[in-house]
Design a protein around this motif. Structure first.
Motif, PDB file in Angstrom:
ATOM      1  N   ASP A 122     -10.115 -37.944  -6.221  1.00  9.88           N
ATOM      2  CA  ASP A 122     -10.676 -39.473  -6.362  1.00  9.88           C
ATOM      3  C   ASP A 122     -10.908 -40.073  -4.821  1.00  9.88           C
ATOM      4  O   ASP A 122     -10.002 -40.270  -4.318  1.00  9.88           O
ATOM      5  N   PRO A 123     -12.195 -40.523  -4.617  1.00 11.03           N
ATOM      6  CA  PRO A 123     -12.304 -40.865  -3.241  1.00 11.03           C
ATOM      7  C   PRO A 123     -11.893 -42.176  -2.843  1.00 11.03           C
ATOM      8  O   PRO A 123     -11.481 -42.595  -1.826  1.00 11.03           O
ATOM      9  N   ALA A 124     -11.264 -42.938  -3.975  1.00 15.89           N
ATOM     10  CA  ALA A 124     -10.659 -44.183  -3.568  1.00 15.89           C
ATOM     11  C   ALA A 124      -9.201 -44.231  -3.556  1.00 15.89           C
ATOM     12  O   ALA A 124      -8.791 -44.905  -2.961  1.00 15.89           O
ATOM     13  N   MET A 125      -8.712 -42.810  -3.539  1.00 15.36           N
ATOM     14  CA  MET A 125      -7.035 -42.797  -3.252  1.00 15.36           C
ATOM     15  C   MET A 125      -6.847 -42.915  -1.941  1.00 15.36           C
ATOM     16  O   MET A 125      -5.688 -43.677  -1.589  1.00 15.36           O
ATOM     17  N   LEU A 126      -7.445 -42.475  -0.985  1.00 15.16           N
ATOM     18  CA  LEU A 126      -7.040 -42.394   0.557  1.00 15.16           C
ATOM     19  C   LEU A 126      -6.904 -44.026   0.915  1.00 15.16           C
ATOM     20  O   LEU A 126      -5.853 -44.329   1.662  1.00 15.16           O
ATOM     21  N   ALA A 131      -4.069 -48.928   2.417  1.00 13.83           N
ATOM     22  CA  ALA A 131      -3.799 -50.335   2.264  1.00 13.83           C
ATOM     23  C   ALA A 131      -2.419 -50.471   2.001  1.00 13.83           C
ATOM     24  O   ALA A 131      -1.755 -51.656   2.436  1.00 13.83           O
ATOM     25  N   ALA A 132      -1.784 -49.604   1.154  1.00  8.90           N
ATOM     26  CA  ALA A 132      -0.449 -49.795   0.692  1.00  8.90           C
ATOM     27  C   ALA A 132       0.679 -49.493   1.640  1.00  8.90           C
ATOM     28  O   ALA A 132       1.622 -50.036   1.475  1.00  8.90           O
ATOM     29  N   GLY A 133       0.199 -48.595   2.507  1.00  7.84           N
ATOM     30  CA  GLY A 133       1.287 -48.237   3.493  1.00  7.84           C
ATOM     31  C   GLY A 133       2.361 -47.402   2.997  1.00  7.84           C
ATOM     32  O   GLY A 133       3.412 -47.460   3.665  1.00  7.84           O
ATOM     33  N   SER A 176      -8.413 -40.318   8.768  1.00 10.65           N
ATOM     34  CA  SER A 176      -9.762 -41.036   8.839  1.00 10.65           C
ATOM     35  C   SER A 176      -9.978 -42.481   7.963  1.00 10.65           C
ATOM     36  O   SER A 176     -10.709 -43.176   8.300  1.00 10.65           O
ATOM     37  N   ALA A 177      -9.181 -42.263   6.724  1.00 10.93           N
ATOM     38  CA  ALA A 177      -9.231 -43.336   5.826  1.00 10.93           C
ATOM     39  C   ALA A 177      -8.319 -44.338   6.326  1.00 10.93           C
ATOM     40  O   ALA A 177      -8.173 -45.536   5.446  1.00 10.93           O
ATOM     41  N   GLY A 178      -7.542 -44.254   7.238  1.00 12.55           N
ATOM     42  CA  GLY A 178      -6.777 -45.465   7.582  1.00 12.55           C
ATOM     43  C   GLY A 178      -5.108 -45.230   7.298  1.00 12.55           C
ATOM     44  O   GLY A 178      -4.417 -46.013   7.612  1.00 12.55           O
TER      45      GLY A 178
END
Length: 280
Positions: A122-126, A131-133, A176-178
Motif C-alpha cells: 500500500d503506497p499510502a502506508m509509509l 505523519a504518525a511518528g 524518503s517518505a519521511g
C-alpha cells in the motif's frame, strides 16, 4: 511504556482476530475472547500485544480493508480501555499492510504498526507512518500470501545477503517518505518467501542483520519450518522448537520476539538474557 533497546529481550504476544490463521484461527475472533487472551498474556509478562485481523499465512484469502477494520477495532478498543489505568500498560501493535487499517488503528489507540509487506503493498502506508511518528515494524517479504512460496531464489549470495539488501532498500524508501530512522524496527520475515534451510541460515545470520544498528524483531512462533525440522505437523505442538529459536534470537541480540505462547517464552527470554546479556 517505551522499550529501551539493547538491555533485554522483549516479548510480543500474538492475538489473531481471524478465523483462518494457521495456528489459532477462530479462537480470538470475538472481542471478549481477544481481551481474555490479552489479559492472560500481560499477566504472563509480555511487553507488547500484536493484533492481527488479516491472515498472512501462505494461501490466505485477502478479506479487504473494510472487513479487516470491522474485525480489528472492537477488540482493539476493548483491550485499550481495559489497560488504560495501568502505570505500565502493554504496548499495542497492529499487524496490517493497509494504510486505512493502520490509520483507524492509530486513531483507536494503537502504538505500533507491524507491516508484513514492508510498505510494498500500500503506497499510502509509509507517508501515514511518517505523519504518525509511531514505531514501524518493516518486515522482509516477497509477493503475497498466494505467491511467496515460489519466490525463494536469493541468488548466489544467499538468503542473509538478500534479506539484508532488501531490508536496506525498503528502509531507504521509508526514509524518503519521511519516516525517521529511529521509528524503524526490522523483521527478517521468517517463513515469508523462505525455505526451511533458508530460515535456518537466516537465524544463523541474525548477528549480521543486528549489526546494522536497527532494532530487530523476529517472529518464529510455531512456524512451518520448525514443524519440518521436528517432523511435527501440529502447530501448537511446536513450543519447544520455538523456544530453541528464541534462545538463538537472544544470543544474536534480537530486541523483540513475537510468539503465541506467553509464559514459557517469557521464561526462555529471561533465562537466555541472563546467560547472554548478563541481565536478570
Amino acid at each position: 511504556m517505551q522499550l529501551r533497546w539493547g538491555q533485554r529481550t522483549h516479548v510480543m504476544g500474538v492475538i489473531n482476530l481471524t478465523p483462518d490463521s494457521f495456528s489459532d484461527g477462530g479462537r480470538f475472533d470475538r472481542p471478549e475472547r481477544a481481551l481474555a487472551q490479552a489479559r492472560m498474556l500481560v499477566a504472563q509478562g509480555v511487553d507488547l500485544l500484536d493484533l492481527g485481523a488479516q491472515s498472512t499465512r501462505p494461501g490466505a484469502e485477502d478479506v479487504g480493508a473494510d472487513a479487516e477494520v470491522a474485525r480489528l477495532l472492537p477488540a482493539l478498543q476493548l483491550i485499550r480501555e481495559a489497560f488504560a489505568d495501568l502505570e505500565q500498560r502493554p504496548l499495542i501493535s497492529v499487524d496490517t499492510f493497509r494504510a486505512p487499517v493502520a490509520e483507524a488503528a492509530l486513531e483507536a489507540g494503537a502504538d505500533w504498526i507491524n507491516d508484513v509487506s514492508g510498505g510494498r503493498q500500500d503506497p499510502a502506508m509509509l507517508p501515514l507512518v511518517a505523519a504518525a511518528g509511531c514505531p514501524y515494524v518493516l518486515m522482509h517479504s516477497r509477493g503475497d500470501s498466494q505467491t511467496m512460496d515460489a519466490l525463494t531464489d536469493y541468488g548466489a549470495h544467499g538468503v542473509v545477503d538478500g534479506v539484508l539488501t532488501e531490508l536496506q532498500r525498503a528502509s531507504e524508501r521509508a526514509l524518503s517518505a519521511g519516516i525517521r530512522r529511529e521509528q524503524l524496527i526490522w523483521d527478517p520475515g521468517l517463513g515469508f518467501a523462505k525455505s526451511t534451510e533458508q530460515n535456518i541460515a537466516l537465524l544463523r545470520g541474525l548477528p549480521r542483520l543486528r549489526s546494522e544498528g536497527i532494532p530487530l524483531l523476529v517472529g518464529p512462533s510455531r512456524k512451518r519450518f520448525i514443524g519440518a525440522v521436528l517432523n511435527e505437523a501440529r502447530a501448537k505442538a511446536r513450543l519447544w522448537g520455538t523456544a530453541a529459536v528464541v534462545a538463538q534470537c537472544v544470543s544474536a541480540g534480537v530486541d523483540v520476539v513475537r510468539v503465541h505462547d506467553g509464559a514459557p517464552i517469557v521464561q526462555v527470554a529471561r533465562m537466555a538474557d541472563a546467560l547472554w546479556r548478563g541481565s536478570h
